[in-house]
Design a protein around this motif. Structure first.
Motif, PDB file in Angstrom:
ATOM      1  N   ILE A 172      -2.708   5.427  -4.978  1.00 22.83           N
ATOM      2  CA  ILE A 172      -3.730   5.700  -3.967  1.00 22.83           C
ATOM      3  C   ILE A 172      -3.337   6.962  -3.209  1.00 22.83           C
ATOM      4  O   ILE A 172      -2.153   7.282  -3.074  1.00 22.83           O
ATOM      5  N   HIS A 198      -0.870  10.863  14.571  1.00 25.20           N
ATOM      6  CA  HIS A 198      -0.274   9.572  14.169  1.00 25.20           C
ATOM      7  C   HIS A 198       0.132   9.704  12.710  1.00 25.20           C
ATOM      8  O   HIS A 198      -0.711   9.675  11.803  1.00 25.20           O
ATOM      9  N   HIS A 239       6.476   5.234  12.746  1.00 33.74           N
ATOM     10  CA  HIS A 239       5.257   5.815  13.294  1.00 33.74           C
ATOM     11  C   HIS A 239       5.679   6.976  14.202  1.00 33.74           C
ATOM     12  O   HIS A 239       6.570   6.815  15.041  1.00 33.74           O
ATOM     13  N   HIS A 296       8.723   1.884   7.688  1.00 30.07           N
ATOM     14  CA  HIS A 296       8.051   3.129   8.065  1.00 30.07           C
ATOM     15  C   HIS A 296       8.245   3.417   9.542  1.00 30.07           C
ATOM     16  O   HIS A 296       8.296   2.509  10.362  1.00 30.07           O
ATOM     17  N   PHE A 333       2.859  11.130   6.011  1.00 28.69           N
ATOM     18  CA  PHE A 333       1.405  11.293   5.838  1.00 28.69           C
ATOM     19  C   PHE A 333       0.702  10.738   7.060  1.00 28.69           C
ATOM     20  O   PHE A 333       1.266   9.958   7.846  1.00 28.69           O
ATOM     21  N   GLY A 377       4.408  -6.616  14.991  1.00 22.26           N
ATOM     22  CA  GLY A 377       3.289  -5.753  14.608  1.00 22.26           C
ATOM     23  C   GLY A 377       3.399  -5.139  13.229  1.00 22.26           C
ATOM     24  O   GLY A 377       2.554  -4.343  12.837  1.00 22.26           O
ATOM     25  N   GLN A 378       4.456  -5.512  12.475  1.00 24.51           N
ATOM     26  CA  GLN A 378       4.571  -4.940  11.123  1.00 24.51           C
ATOM     27  C   GLN A 378       3.535  -5.580  10.212  1.00 24.51           C
ATOM     28  O   GLN A 378       3.479  -6.815  10.104  1.00 24.51           O
ATOM     29  N   THR A 379       2.712  -4.739   9.594  1.00 28.89           N
ATOM     30  CA  THR A 379       1.686  -5.239   8.679  1.00 28.89           C
ATOM     31  C   THR A 379       1.940  -4.778   7.242  1.00 28.89           C
ATOM     32  O   THR A 379       1.415  -5.375   6.301  1.00 28.89           O
ATOM     33  N   VAL A 380       2.695  -3.694   7.101  1.00 25.32           N
ATOM     34  CA  VAL A 380       3.025  -3.202   5.753  1.00 25.32           C
ATOM     35  C   VAL A 380       4.537  -3.344   5.588  1.00 25.32           C
ATOM     36  O   VAL A 380       5.314  -2.769   6.374  1.00 25.32           O
ATOM     37  N   ASP A 402      -1.619   8.520   9.384  1.00 21.50           N
ATOM     38  CA  ASP A 402      -2.051   7.122   9.406  1.00 21.50           C
ATOM     39  C   ASP A 402      -3.569   7.073   9.207  1.00 21.50           C
ATOM     40  O   ASP A 402      -4.325   7.857   9.791  1.00 21.50           O
ATOM     41  N   ILE A 403      -4.025   6.130   8.405  1.00 25.41           N
ATOM     42  CA  ILE A 403      -5.447   6.029   8.080  1.00 25.41           C
ATOM     43  C   ILE A 403      -6.265   5.542   9.292  1.00 25.41           C
ATOM     44  O   ILE A 403      -7.479   5.751   9.351  1.00 25.41           O
ATOM     45  N   SER A 404      -5.598   4.927  10.250  1.00 28.87           N
ATOM     46  CA  SER A 404      -6.269   4.401  11.437  1.00 28.87           C
ATOM     47  C   SER A 404      -5.499   4.859  12.689  1.00 28.87           C
ATOM     48  O   SER A 404      -4.782   4.068  13.319  1.00 28.87           O
ATOM     49  N   LYS A 429      -3.839   5.901  16.116  1.00 30.73           N
ATOM     50  CA  LYS A 429      -3.873   5.335  17.469  1.00 30.73           C
ATOM     51  C   LYS A 429      -3.743   6.424  18.530  1.00 30.73           C
ATOM     52  O   LYS A 429      -3.697   6.133  19.726  1.00 30.73           O
ATOM     53  N   VAL A 443       0.835  -1.193   0.000  1.00 32.30           N
ATOM     54  CA  VAL A 443       0.000   0.000   0.000  1.00 32.30           C
ATOM     55  C   VAL A 443       0.879   1.257   0.000  1.00 32.30           C
ATOM     56  O   VAL A 443       0.518   2.275  -0.613  1.00 32.30           O
ATOM     57  N   PHE A 444       2.055   1.189   0.622  1.00 31.86           N
ATOM     58  CA  PHE A 444       2.912   2.384   0.659  1.00 31.86           C
ATOM     59  C   PHE A 444       3.607   2.620  -0.682  1.00 31.86           C
ATOM     60  O   PHE A 444       3.795   3.775  -1.079  1.00 31.86           O
ATOM     61  N   ASN A 456       8.087  -0.916  13.740  1.00 27.91           N
ATOM     62  CA  ASN A 456       7.779  -2.332  13.907  1.00 27.91           C
ATOM     63  C   ASN A 456       8.545  -3.117  12.842  1.00 27.91           C
ATOM     64  O   ASN A 456       8.497  -2.770  11.658  1.00 27.91           O
TER      65      ASN A 456
HETATM   66  P1  AMP Z   1       2.619  -1.418  10.857  1.00 29.77           P
HETATM   67  O1  AMP Z   1       1.526  -2.214  11.519  1.00 29.77           O
HETATM   68  O2  AMP Z   1       3.745  -0.989  11.764  1.00 29.77           O
HETATM   69  O3  AMP Z   1       3.125  -2.129   9.610  1.00 29.77           O
HETATM   70  O4  AMP Z   1       1.945  -0.067  10.398  1.00 29.77           O
HETATM   71  C1  AMP Z   1       1.206   0.064   9.227  1.00 29.77           C
HETATM   72  C2  AMP Z   1       0.323   1.263   9.396  1.00 29.77           C
HETATM   73  O5  AMP Z   1      -0.111   1.669   8.124  1.00 29.77           O
HETATM   74  C3  AMP Z   1      -0.919   1.032  10.257  1.00 29.77           C
HETATM   75  O6  AMP Z   1      -0.894   1.903  11.377  1.00 29.77           O
HETATM   76  C4  AMP Z   1      -2.059   1.335   9.295  1.00 29.77           C
HETATM   77  O7  AMP Z   1      -3.149   1.977   9.925  1.00 29.77           O
HETATM   78  C5  AMP Z   1      -1.387   2.227   8.263  1.00 29.77           C
HETATM   79  N1  AMP Z   1      -1.994   2.265   6.953  1.00 29.77           N
HETATM   80  C6  AMP Z   1      -2.408   1.197   6.207  1.00 29.77           C
HETATM   81  N2  AMP Z   1      -2.894   1.629   5.029  1.00 29.77           N
HETATM   82  C7  AMP Z   1      -2.802   2.982   5.036  1.00 29.77           C
HETATM   83  C8  AMP Z   1      -3.162   3.998   4.100  1.00 29.77           C
HETATM   84  N3  AMP Z   1      -3.713   3.723   2.909  1.00 29.77           N
HETATM   85  N4  AMP Z   1      -2.919   5.299   4.436  1.00 29.77           N
HETATM   86  C9  AMP Z   1      -2.371   5.592   5.619  1.00 29.77           C
HETATM   87  N5  AMP Z   1      -2.008   4.676   6.540  1.00 29.77           N
HETATM   88  C10 AMP Z   1      -2.227   3.384   6.257  1.00 29.77           C
END
Ligand code: AMP
Length: 113
Positions: free
Chosen positions: A15, A39, A101, A99, A29, A92-95, A31-33, A35, A6-7, A86
């Motif tokens: 996007i 953020h 935070h 990056h 930028f 906790g890394q999802t992307v 964060d879309i969600s 915390k 996504v990044f 992360n």
């Molecule tokens: P991490 O869990 O450390 O990999 O963080 C990934 C972060 O990316 C999470 O906090 C998500 O909310 C954020 N994220 C995912 N998609 C987007 C997006 N399209 N725009 C902004 N932030 C995003």
């Protein structure tokens, strides 16, 4: 190299994002969600997957990301903030595009979960 994430799609304009800072090395930028009230994510334009794959040649880029994180935190009016990277799914890394935070605007507990 990173997978398509996504990044990488944000970086190539596929996007949108809510940009707060950009230069030739990185983009920051919201964060879309979020915390916390503030953020922000700071990402390198270079496709690094995580700190695991960063190399000595990335030393100045990694320092730059930290300094940009501090700059955007202060732009947002923060006096106190947390910078988090992360690394790996269990952390906790999802992307899987490196990056930072930058989180603040409320008291933060320690240690994180
Ligand atoms: P991490 O869990 O450390 O990999 O963080 C990934 C972060 O990316 C999470 O906090 C998500 O909310 C954020 N994220 C995912 N998609 C987007 C997006 N399209 N725009 C902004 N932030 C995003």
């Amino acid at each position: 190299m990173t997978r398509d994430t996504v990044f990488s799609k944000i970086l190539n304009g596929e996007i949108p994002c809510d940009e707060v800072y950009g230069d030739e090395y990185c983009l920051a930028f919201r964060d879309i969600s979020p915390k916390a009230p503030v953020h922000i994510l700071v990402i390198p334009r270079k496709p690094l997957e995580s700190l695991k794959t960063a190399q000595d040649e990335d030393k100045s880029l990694l320092g730059h990301l930290l300094l940009v994180g501090a700059k955007v935190a202060q732009q947002e009016g923060l006096q106190n903030w947390r910078t988090v990277i992360n690394t790996g799914a269990d952390a906790g890394q999802t992307v899987f595009h490196l990056h930072l935070h930058v989180i603040g605007g409320r008291p933060l507990k320690w240690p994180p979960g």
